[in-house]
Design a protein around this motif. Structure first.
Motif, mmCIF file in Angstrom:
data_model
loop_
_atom_site.group_PDB
_atom_site.id
_atom_site.type_symbol
_atom_site.label_atom_id
_atom_site.label_comp_id
_atom_site.label_asym_id
_atom_site.label_seq_id
_atom_site.Cartn_x
_atom_site.Cartn_y
_atom_site.Cartn_z
ATOM 1 N N ALA A 57 55.864 -5.702 33.207
ATOM 2 C CA ALA A 57 56.529 -6.642 32.300
ATOM 3 C C ALA A 57 55.762 -7.952 32.212
ATOM 4 C CB ALA A 57 57.964 -6.885 32.757
ATOM 5 N N ILE A 58 55.247 -8.434 33.325
ATOM 6 C CA ILE A 58 54.461 -9.682 33.323
ATOM 7 C C ILE A 58 53.162 -9.492 32.546
ATOM 8 C CG2 ILE A 58 53.169 -11.254 34.810
ATOM 9 C CD1 ILE A 58 55.418 -10.865 36.893
ATOM 10 N N ILE A 59 52.512 -8.350 32.722
ATOM 11 C CA ILE A 59 51.270 -8.075 31.990
ATOM 12 C C ILE A 59 51.561 -8.004 30.491
ATOM 13 C CG2 ILE A 59 49.497 -6.318 31.579
ATOM 14 C CD1 ILE A 59 49.633 -5.717 34.609
ATOM 15 N N LEU A 60 52.661 -7.345 30.108
ATOM 16 C CA LEU A 60 53.044 -7.259 28.698
ATOM 17 C C LEU A 60 53.332 -8.632 28.115
ATOM 18 C CD1 LEU A 60 53.740 -5.433 26.269
ATOM 19 C CD2 LEU A 60 56.078 -5.363 27.154
ATOM 20 N N LEU A 61 53.997 -9.487 28.873
ATOM 21 C CA LEU A 61 54.292 -10.842 28.426
ATOM 22 C C LEU A 61 53.009 -11.649 28.215
ATOM 23 C CD1 LEU A 61 56.466 -13.008 27.860
ATOM 24 C CD2 LEU A 61 56.316 -13.611 30.282
#
Length: 76
Positions: free
Chosen positions: A12-16
């Motif tokens: 999720a952090i990478i996607l953000l």
């Protein structure tokens, strides 16, 4: 544990970060381009399955060329 030791939160952090770097409009454009490329690839793979003109021996078109006579000439 998620995929190969990567948890859902890390994904999720990478996607953000990716969304912040590229923006949603650019990501939509990239997604559309990838979709068109896949569609073109599938179409070309299906076209390879069809026999080419050289493989269709014996099939001809019965077309007679148009002959120009005095009665078929255009009158202005």
């Amino acid at each position: 544990m998620g995929l190969g030791g990567i948890s859902i939160w890390q994904l999720a952090i990478i996607l953000l970060i990716v969304i912040l770097l590229f923006g949603t409009k650019r990501l939509k454009g990239i997604g559309g381009d990838v979709g068109e490329a896949i569609k073109g690839f599938r179409k070309s793979m299906n076209d390879d399955d069809k026999p080419s003109v050289e493989e269709r021996k014996g099939e001809t078109l019965d077309v007679k060329p148009e002959q120009k006579t005095e009665s078929t000439q255009h009158k202005d």
